[in-house]
Design an enzyme around this catalytic site. Structure first.
Site, PDB file in Angstrom:
ATOM      1  CE  LYS A   3      -2.760   0.205  11.129  1.00  0.00           C
ATOM      2  NZ  LYS A   3      -1.986   1.237  10.362  1.00  0.00           N
ATOM      3  CG  LEU A  62      -2.170  -0.890   1.110  1.00  0.00           C
ATOM      4  CD1 LEU A  62      -2.818  -1.053   2.484  1.00  0.00           C
ATOM      5  CD2 LEU A  62      -3.175  -0.314   0.127  1.00  0.00           C
ATOM      6  CB  THR A  76      -1.840  -6.413   1.258  1.00  0.00           C
ATOM      7  OG1 THR A  76      -2.532  -6.922   2.412  1.00  0.00           O
ATOM      8  CG2 THR A  76      -2.375  -5.022   0.920  1.00  0.00           C
ATOM      9  CE1 TYR A 101      -2.191  -3.290  11.432  1.00  0.00           C
ATOM     10  CE2 TYR A 101      -4.430  -4.155  11.533  1.00  0.00           C
ATOM     11  CZ  TYR A 101      -3.439  -3.468  10.853  1.00  0.00           C
ATOM     12  OH  TYR A 101      -3.703  -2.961   9.606  1.00  0.00           O
ATOM     13  CG  ASN A 159       1.642   2.529   4.448  1.00  0.00           C
ATOM     14  OD1 ASN A 159       0.507   2.072   4.390  1.00  0.00           O
ATOM     15  ND2 ASN A 159       2.707   1.821   4.081  1.00  0.00           N
ATOM     16  CG  ASP A 204      10.437  -0.657   3.326  1.00  0.00           C
ATOM     17  OD1 ASP A 204       9.240  -0.714   3.021  1.00  0.00           O
ATOM     18  OD2 ASP A 204      11.058  -1.605   3.854  1.00  0.00           O
TER      19      ASP A 204
END
Length: 304
Positions: free
Chosen positions: A159, A17, A189, A155, A89, A36
């Protein structure tokens, strides 16, 4: 959508993404800082953007620390002179059920997703406020953070916190004309490819080069990573100047606005509520229609 002259930082943009976001922003005219933890992924992403006629530089760093956040902002300023857009991201997964999740499993995900979003947004806000020309901060959330998800304590918590930060920062940065929104993406993904209900259709689409079936694109709101990128480009643009503090879902053919948590039903009792009084009134009072939780399981049509 014209982003000419704007400069964007996209964390975790070496693949998936994040790479789709970086490519879309560059295609619209923005200069992009690619990030990254994998040096080769960074180099390949920068080369891809440049081959398509865009402008990009790369920063290899693990998001989470203040130093990494400041390095990303400094790269934008050093190479392109300013910073207009931040897309947070970067993320990792360490999925386990509660009783099997280690301290490191929890801390690693919180550090990258939640702390990484905080440190990068703080560094970007400082720079944008100094420039005095507004800005765009786009945080990346998840349906897991909106509804919870089995095996994703770390997670989902991160989020959910990101969505709360979007609403808070939208208030704090409004006077500086900096908008803050959370994108809630759903796309094919490496993670979603493993979901049994989705895997056959995704594999077929990749093998034949055809589109994902309508039941996935419409009913499940799941498409390609490129399907998600248009929302990020819109939120980075001048066209979204009045959009802030929102959680916006996108995937496949679906665009959606998520509601904020709010009181659904309230009851009042003179003198307050004892445990016994709550028990007596719950089933026919505020608890008569309890909220659902968890991401609904995908339901492919018969024969799909």
């Amino acid at each position: 959508m014209d982003l000419t002259g704007k400069v964007a930082v996209v964390t975790g943009s070496g693949r998936g993404l994040g790479l789709a976001y970086a490519r879309a922003l560059a295609a619209a005219g923005a200069s992009v800082v690619v990030n990254d933890v994998d040096q080769q992924a960074v180099s390949d992403a920068v080369a891809g953007v440049e081959a398509a006629g865009g402008k990009a530089v790369g920063v290899t760093a693990a998001v989470g620390s203040t130093a990494a956040a400041e390095e990303l902002v400094a790269a934008a300023v050093e190479h392109f002179g300013r910073l207009d857009v931040l897309v947070t991201n970067a993320g990792i997964l360490r999925d386990k059920v509660l009783w099997k999740m280690s301290d490191d499993d929890f801390d690693d995900v919180i550090r990258v997703h939640l702390r990484g979003t905080f440190t990068c947004a703080r560094a970007a806000a400082v720079r944008m406020r100094e420039q005095g020309e507004g800005g765009r901060i786009v945080l990346v959330g998840s349906p897991a953070g909106q509804r919870g998800n089995f095996g994703q304590t770390n997670y989902a918590a991160a989020k959910a916190g990101i969505a709360a930060m979007a609403r808070t920062w939208a208030m704090e940065l409004a006077r500086a004309r900096i908008t803050v929104n959370a994108v809630i993406p759903v796309a094919a993904t490496e993670m979603t490819k493993t979901i049994p209900a989705f895997a056959p259709a995704i594999e077929e689409a990749e093998r034949t080069g055809t589109a994902l079936p309508d039941w996935m694109r419409k009913d499940e709101g799941l498409g390609t990573v490129e399907d998600v990128a248009g929302l990020v480009t819109f939120l980075a643009s001048d066209s979204s100047a009045e959009v802030t503090g929102q959680a916006i879902g996108i995937g496949g053919d679906r665009l959606a606005l998520w509601s904020h948590p709010q009181e659904k039903k309230a009851a009042f009792r003179d003198g307050g509520w004892s445990a016994d009084a709550i028990a007596a009134a719950w089933a026919e009072g505020v608890g008569a229609e309890p909220e659902t939780f968890g991401i609904p399981a995908p339901k492919p049509p018969t024969g799909a």
